[in-house]
Structure formats: structure tokens, C-alpha cells
Design a protein around this motif. Structure first.
Motif, mmCIF file in Angstrom:
data_model
loop_
_atom_site.group_PDB
_atom_site.id
_atom_site.type_symbol
_atom_site.label_atom_id
_atom_site.label_comp_id
_atom_site.label_asym_id
_atom_site.label_seq_id
_atom_site.Cartn_x
_atom_site.Cartn_y
_atom_site.Cartn_z
ATOM 1 N N ILE A 1 5.652 5.947 2.764
ATOM 2 C CA ILE A 1 4.713 5.515 1.728
ATOM 3 C C ILE A 1 3.298 5.952 2.097
ATOM 4 O O ILE A 1 2.526 6.398 1.249
ATOM 5 C CB ILE A 1 4.798 3.988 1.536
ATOM 6 C CG1 ILE A 1 6.199 3.610 1.070
ATOM 7 C CG2 ILE A 1 3.773 3.509 0.534
ATOM 8 C CD1 ILE A 1 6.432 2.130 1.000
ATOM 9 N N LEU B 1 2.953 9.526 1.175
ATOM 10 C CA LEU B 1 2.796 9.674 -0.271
ATOM 11 C C LEU B 1 1.368 9.297 -0.675
ATOM 12 O O LEU B 1 0.743 9.965 -1.500
ATOM 13 C CB LEU B 1 3.796 8.785 -1.006
ATOM 14 C CG LEU B 1 5.196 9.360 -1.179
ATOM 15 C CD1 LEU B 1 6.133 8.313 -1.719
ATOM 16 C CD2 LEU B 1 5.154 10.553 -2.124
ATOM 17 N N ALA B 2 0.855 8.220 -0.059
ATOM 18 C CA ALA B 2 -0.506 7.793 -0.380
ATOM 19 C C ALA B 2 -1.510 8.871 0.014
ATOM 20 O O ALA B 2 -2.479 9.131 -0.700
ATOM 21 C CB ALA B 2 -0.826 6.484 0.338
ATOM 22 N N ILE C 1 -1.593 11.478 -2.610
ATOM 23 C CA ILE C 1 -2.133 10.983 -3.884
ATOM 24 C C ILE C 1 -3.629 10.781 -3.775
ATOM 25 O O ILE C 1 -4.393 11.202 -4.639
ATOM 26 C CB ILE C 1 -1.414 9.684 -4.271
ATOM 27 C CG1 ILE C 1 -0.008 10.070 -4.704
ATOM 28 C CG2 ILE C 1 -2.178 8.943 -5.344
ATOM 29 C CD1 ILE C 1 0.647 9.176 -5.636
ATOM 30 N N ILE D 1 5.490 9.676 -10.718
ATOM 31 C CA ILE D 1 5.026 9.494 -9.341
ATOM 32 C C ILE D 1 3.875 8.502 -9.284
ATOM 33 O O ILE D 1 3.788 7.676 -8.380
ATOM 34 C CB ILE D 1 4.636 10.863 -8.702
ATOM 35 C CG1 ILE D 1 3.995 10.701 -7.334
ATOM 36 C CG2 ILE D 1 3.692 11.651 -9.554
ATOM 37 C CD1 ILE D 1 4.961 10.632 -6.226
ATOM 38 N N MET E 1 3.991 5.023 -7.244
ATOM 39 C CA MET E 1 3.028 4.749 -6.177
ATOM 40 C C MET E 1 2.210 3.505 -6.457
ATOM 41 O O MET E 1 1.839 2.773 -5.550
ATOM 42 C CB MET E 1 2.096 5.952 -5.985
ATOM 43 C CG MET E 1 2.625 6.978 -5.045
ATOM 44 S SD MET E 1 3.294 6.312 -3.517
ATOM 45 C CE MET E 1 1.813 5.921 -2.608
ATOM 46 N N PHE F 1 4.019 0.568 -5.317
ATOM 47 C CA PHE F 1 3.898 0.466 -3.854
ATOM 48 C C PHE F 1 2.547 -0.145 -3.485
ATOM 49 O O PHE F 1 2.448 -0.967 -2.573
ATOM 50 C CB PHE F 1 4.009 1.848 -3.202
ATOM 51 C CG PHE F 1 5.424 2.306 -2.958
ATOM 52 C CD1 PHE F 1 6.344 1.485 -2.347
ATOM 53 C CD2 PHE F 1 5.815 3.578 -3.319
ATOM 54 C CE1 PHE F 1 7.642 1.922 -2.105
ATOM 55 C CE2 PHE F 1 7.104 4.022 -3.084
ATOM 56 C CZ PHE F 1 8.014 3.190 -2.480
#
Lengths: 347, 299
Positions: A257, A260-261, A264, B97, B101, B104
Motif C-alpha cells: 500500500i 501504491l501511495a 499516487i 485505482i 487507494m 486504503f
């Protein structure tokens, strides 16, 4: 003086750098990086090493998620395979690290190939859930293949040596890491000027259209998984050499995660964004720690709440970027840059 | 009856009891997905939230159960509203996505706030049911499991009646069925989105309370259980309420049986991974699950 983006030839259009300014900037950054180990404290060297590793890992994930549009929540498993492969090759087979890391990258790439098979049938949300499941299955494998991985206890990684010099200090590992960060960045940057990279982007933008144009979805999707996991393999190998001890908990779902962060917050589909995101996510807990240190006088419990403060700030940062700056820090950077490029004649 | 059969029955009964809670969590997940096509990747944190808030109202604040429960549910509804209004509504129509996210991110904030407020120690959960096992035929059953299963059944029956007969429930079903048609018939789709989040937080909270009393304590490992929602909803079908309920029980039984029979052979931990193996197999063979709508796009 340049006052806009004019391209009058295909060569000009394909150029990575429009002007000399970014080249000068990159040279300056490299020069600073070369002398940093002589001046930085161990603490900051450690932080920089982690940033370097995160950059490689984030580029790998961005190639898959940001450029090819295949959502993966399994990046931590790739990192784990890379780290364990490096460690096992060095411990059990006695290979030197300069053979172990490339081999680990290959092994991780093979692993990514298997991981990528669901992507041939699934996309979007279903693929995300499949990679989530694959993460748990891989973690289970690592914990229970005790003969090789030593289970939850983890493995001690031997010190790497180059030409008889042991890479035993943070400063020496720093050179190893950044010697790999730089080519990794340039490879990725150039990848998207080639047929393969363009095919990735075409698949992201519209898979059916890409297929109609003659892009083999089968080949390129798997290739994206392979390249992405090879990056993760290198990052994992470096992790093994940076922290010297690896254990399954270091590759939990939260790590996936975090990555992914990174992409992003940094910017999906941007190599520069990977660098920004890696810096942001690595510095976030450190900045909170510094804040807590200065607060301990007023509020003695400050250190105790760091972990939870990190979760909260991390969560809000992700939410904020998704809502207000979906293209991430890289987009902010472009805005600032074009402001100065055109200054004082903006508009 | 042989010892074998008793062992198996015991595994199955425990599995059904735990699976009931999975069904609850999956119900919340499926409702959100049906109504607004949002996938909540933080179902565990909602469960955690419910467990902690109910613990806080019952033990440290010493409120009686009939006061504590409504307060907990009220807080849960508020949380659902905040998440939907504040975070997910602005992201309607964004790429998958982003939505993944952001859930999350929400989960991370919830975890951080809970950790900051109450710390990460295991909190003893109030004993709501007696621990003394009783015998159902030859099989010993602990009352906690029985009551949790009864509780789940009552809740599921209640929700079925709500969806079938109440105007709000019908509006929610209509929106799930076809958003545009529902809107043109005067259903406030925005309200339904908010409601589906509220229902999800409420069922997760109830799941948290049940799990808390089954395990006798709450800590952050509860959140990991939330991820079991994914095998459940994929097995049952992402957009099927009935699938969520049946899938929950099936996965609960399956993980218990695989744990009971394969753990001695493979050396532990099979229980945690078996549901995910099933998930992958189902995704490859029948991605819409047992009862889901067949509209998955193949590429």
C-alpha cells in the motif's frame, strides 16, 4: 528565450530534455549525490538509502500500474521474492552480490510472469483482488518454506564486497544503491520512447483499441509484469543488503500500500513522480519523528503516538492527493516549472 | 459416532459461526459495491472501529448494553456519512485505482485514530455470553458461537425484511439495479449512496461486536480478518447479497476444515491462506462467483 513548447521535427518531439536547464540540474544533483556520503550523518545516509531503494521499487510499480494500467496490490510480494532470492543465493550458493542481485531480478521476473497470468483474463478491480490474494499466498510460501527462508525468524544477509572492499557502512551501501538507481531511472525514462513502452501506454488507455492496432495484449501485459517485478527484485535485493536482515513481516500488505501511495502521491505515469513519491513517503515518518522529538518537552508521550500519527497523515495525504491533485507531485512540479519557463510572459 | 465425525462437525459448526460474521462484513461490502460501484478495501478497519467503540462504551464508560449499543451504532452511522460525503462522493467517476487507494487512505486514518485514542494493547471484551460449552448431540458447542450465529441470522433476516418491504430498502435495491431508471423514478441516488455506507458501517460494527465477544478481546489483528471479505464476495458474486451471506458461511467452514485437516500436514497457517487460494481459483474459472451478474469483461 523559449516561450512555449514548439516542436518542429520528430527528433525534437522525441527528445527527453527540451532545454539545457534540466540537464544542468541533473548533473548538479548527481554531483551532490557523489559527495553526500562524506558529509551526511549516518541517520540521513540511512534515510537516503531507503529513498534510493524506494525509487527503484516505485518505478517498477509505476511501469505496471501507472503506465500499463494493471492494478497490483502485490508489489510487497515481488520485493520479498527479490530480497529472499538475493539472500538465499548469497548464503546457500555463495554467490557474490553482483551476481546474486541480477539473478534475483531474473527470479523475481519469473515470479512476476506467474503473478501476471490472471491479468490475461481479469482487469481493474478483479485484477486488484487477484493480486491481493497472490500476495497472501506468496507470504504463506515464504513463511512456510522454512528450509530456505528460515520462516518468521528471517535471514541474515552477508556483507557484500566489491574488489575486496566490504560494503559494510551506510556510505558504501549508498554508492551501491545509487549506482543502480541512476541506470534504473534512465532505462525507465527511455522505455516509454520505445515500441514496448508505447504499447504499455496504449493498453492502459484502451486495451481493446490497443489490441485492434496490433499490440499483443498477451505479450505486453506479461512483459509489463516481468519488467515491473525485475525492478522490484533489484529493490528487494538492495533492501536485503541495506537492512542486512530480512523477515516476512518486512513485506506485509502495508508495504504494498505504501508503494501504491508513492506512485499516487508522486504521480501515476511519471518517472519523476516515482522519485518525488519515494522521497515523500520515506521522509514522512522521519519528519513526524523530528516533530515528536521537539514536542517531547511539552507533551512527553509524543513518541508513543508516532505510529498512529503516521497512519493518519498518510491516509489524509492519499485522500488529499486523489481529490485535489490526482496527477500528484509531478504535476505540481510541471506547473511550477512552466511558470518559471514562461516568466515573466506567462499568458 | 466416531471421533472423526465429531471433530469434523465441530470444525463445521465453528466455521459456520465465524462465517456468519464474514457474511455480515460481506453484506456491507456488497451493498456499497452494488449501490455505488465502490470497492471498499478497508472492511477490516470498519470492523475494528465497531469493536473498539463498543468496547469503549461498555467497559471504560460503564454504560449498560442497551445504552451502549445505540450509541455505538449512532457513531457508526456518523462514520459512514462522513466517509461517503467527505471522501467518496467527490471521487465518483474517477478511475478504479483512485477509488481503491482512497479506501486504503480512509482505512489508514481510522486505524491511526483508533490507535492514537486507545493504544494498541489487547482490550478485554466484555463477556456477553457464558463460556461453558454445551452439547449438541455429541458435539460440544460454545454458547458464544451459537449466539453469534443466532445474532447474525436475526440481523440478516432483519436486513432482508428491510430491503424487501421498506421504501428506503426498495429505493436501495432499485438504485443497485439501475441507477438511471431509479433516478428518473424519483429515488435520490445520493441518499442511497450515503445510506449504503451507513448500512455497511452498521453491519461491520455489529460484526466487530460479535467477533470481539467470540474472541474475548479486541486488538488490531481484527482488521486482518476484514480482508477475508474478498474471498467471500468473489465466491458469492460481487453484486449478490444472497451470495455474500452464503459465501461467508462457505468460506468460514472451508477455512476451518482446511485448517483442521491440512495444518498438521503442511505445518500451520493453512487457515489464513486457504480462502485466498479459493479466491484465485474462482477468479480464473468463474469470476462472477456463484450468484453474481455475468458481465465481467474479458480481455
Amino acid at each position: 528565450m523559449q516561450c512555449g513548447g514548439f516542436r518542429i521535427s520528430y527528433r525534437g518531439d522525441e527528445r527527453i530534455f527540451d532545454t539545457a536547464v534540466p540537464i544542468v540540474g541533473i548533473v548538479l544533483v548527481l554531483a551532490v549525490l557523489a559527495v553526500v556520503p562524506y558529509h551526511a550523518t549516518t541517520y540521513w545516509l540511512d534515510v537516503m538509502n531507503r529513498i534510493g531503494i524506494a525509487i527503484i521499487g516505485a518505478i517498477g510499480l509505476n511501469i505496471l500500474v501507472g503506465y500499463t494500467g494493471q492494478i497490483s496490490i502485490g508489489h510487497a510480494a515481488f520485493l520479498a521474492v527479490g530480497a529472499y532470492a538475493t539472500a538465499i543465493l548469497e548464503i546457500n550458493a555463495g554467490l557474490p552480490f553482483y551476481l546474486a542481485i541480477p539473478l534475483a531480478a531474473l527470479i523475481t521476473a519469473g515470479f512476476g510472469l506467474i503473478f501476471g497470468i490472471p491479468s490475461l483474463r481479469l482487469k481493474g478491480l478483479y485484477l486488484a483482488i487477484a493480486t491481493l490474494a497472490a500476495h497472501f499466498i506468496a507470504t504463506y510460501g515464504i513463511i512456510h518454506w522454512e528450509r530456505l527462508t528460515n520462516g518468521v525468524l528471517g535471514l541474515m544477509v552477508p556483507t557484500a564486497t566489491v574488489f575486496g572492499i566490504p560494503l559494510d557502512s551506510d556510505a558504501r551501501v549508498f554508492y551501491l544503491i545509487f549506482a543502480l538507481v541512476i541506470p534504473a531511472t534512465f532505462f525507465a525514462k527511455n522505455l516509454f520512447r520505445t515500441r514496448v513502452g508505447r504499447a504499455f501506454i496504449a493498453i492502459r488507455d484502451r486495451d481493446v483499441a490497443a489490441g485492434v492496432m496490433g499490440v499483443s495484449l498477451y505479450r505486453y501485459k506479461l512483459l509489463a509484469f516481468v519488467i515491473s517485478s525485475a525492478y522490484a527484485g533489484v529493490a528487494g535485493g538492495l533492501m536485503a543488503h541495506h537492512s542486512r536482515i530480512i523477515f516476512p513481516d518486512a513485506f506485509s500488505l502495508l508495504v504494498a500500500i505504501d508503494y501504491l501511495a508513492m506512485i499516487i502521491i508522486g504521480g501515476l505515469g511519471s518517472i519523476l513522480g516515482c522519485i518525488f513519491g519515494a522521497i515523500f513517503m520515506t521522509l514522512l515518518p522521519e519528519v513526524l519523528k523530528l516533530g515528536a522529538t521537539s514536542l517531547t518537552g511539552v507533551y512527553p508521550n509524543a513518541f508513543g503516538v508516532i505510529a498512529s500519527a503516521r497512519d493518519i497523515v498518510f491516509g489524509f495525504a492519499v485522500i488529499f492527493f486523489l481529490m485535489y491533485e490526482p496527477l500528484g507531485l509531478a504535476r505540481i512540479w510541471v506547473r511550477i516549472r512552466s511558470y518559471w519557463k514562461l516568466w515573466p510572459y506567462a499568458y | 459416532m466416531g471421533e472423526h465425525v465429531v471433530f469434523m462437525l465441530q470444525l463445521i459448526i465453528t466455521g459456520i459461526a465465524v462465517g456468519g460474521v464474514y457474511s455480515l462484513m460481506a453484506l456491507g461490502f456488497v451493498l456499497i459495491f452494488k449501490a455505488s460501484a465502490v470497492v471498499n478495501f478497508g472492511p477490516g478497519e470498519l470492523v475494528l472501529f465497531g469493536a473498539y467503540v463498543s468496547w469503549a462504551t461498555i467497559l471504560p464508560m460503564k454504560l449498560p448494553l442497551y445504552v451502549a449499543l445505540p450509541i455505538t451504532l449512532g457513531v457508526a452511522i456518523l462514520l459512514g456519512l462522513v466517509i461517503e460525503r467527505g471522501v467518496l462522493r467527490p471521487l465518483i467517476g474517477e478511475p478504479i485505482i483512485s477509488v481503491i487507494m482512497v479506501t486504503f487512505g480512509v482505512a489508514s486514518v481510522i486505524r491511526g485514530v483508533l490507535n492514537m485514542t486507545w493504544g494498541s494493547d489487547t482490550r478485554p471484551f466484555p463477556v456477553l455470553f457464558s463460556q461453558e460449552p454445551f452439547h449438541l448431540g455429541p458435539v460440544p458447542v460454545s454458547p458464544v458461537h451459537l449466539w453469534s450465529f443466532v445474532g447474525v441470522l436475526v440481523l440478516l433476516a432483519g436486513f432482508s425484511i428491510f430491503f424487501k418491504y421498506s421504501l428506503t430498502g426498495m429505493a436501495m435495491r432499485a438504485t443497485a439495479d439501475n441507477q438511471q431508471v431509479a433516478q428518473s423514478l424519483g429515488v435520490s441516488v445520493k441518499r442511497v449512496f450515503a445510506l449504503s455506507w451507513c448500512v455497511a458501517t452498521v453491519v461491520s460494527t455489529l460484526g466487530g461486536i460479535i467477533l470481539g465477544s467470540v474472541r474475548g478481546g479486541v486488538d488490531f489483528s481484527l482488521a486482518d480478518l476484514g480482508l477475508k471479505v474478498f474471498p467471500v464476495v468473489i465466491l458469492g458474486g460481487l453484486d449478490s447479497v444472497a451470495g455474500a451471506i452464503i459465501g461467508g458461511v462457505l468460506i468460514g467452514v472451508l477455512e476451518n476444515l482446511s485448517g483442521g485437516y491440512l495444518d498438521p500436514v503442511l505445518g500451520g497457517g493453512v487457515k489464513e491462506v486457504a480462502p485466498f487460494v479459493v479466491l484465485v481459483i474462482i477468479l480464473m474459472l468463474r469470476p462472477y462467483g456463484l450468484f453474481g451478474k455475468v458481465e465481467i469483461e474479458r480481455v
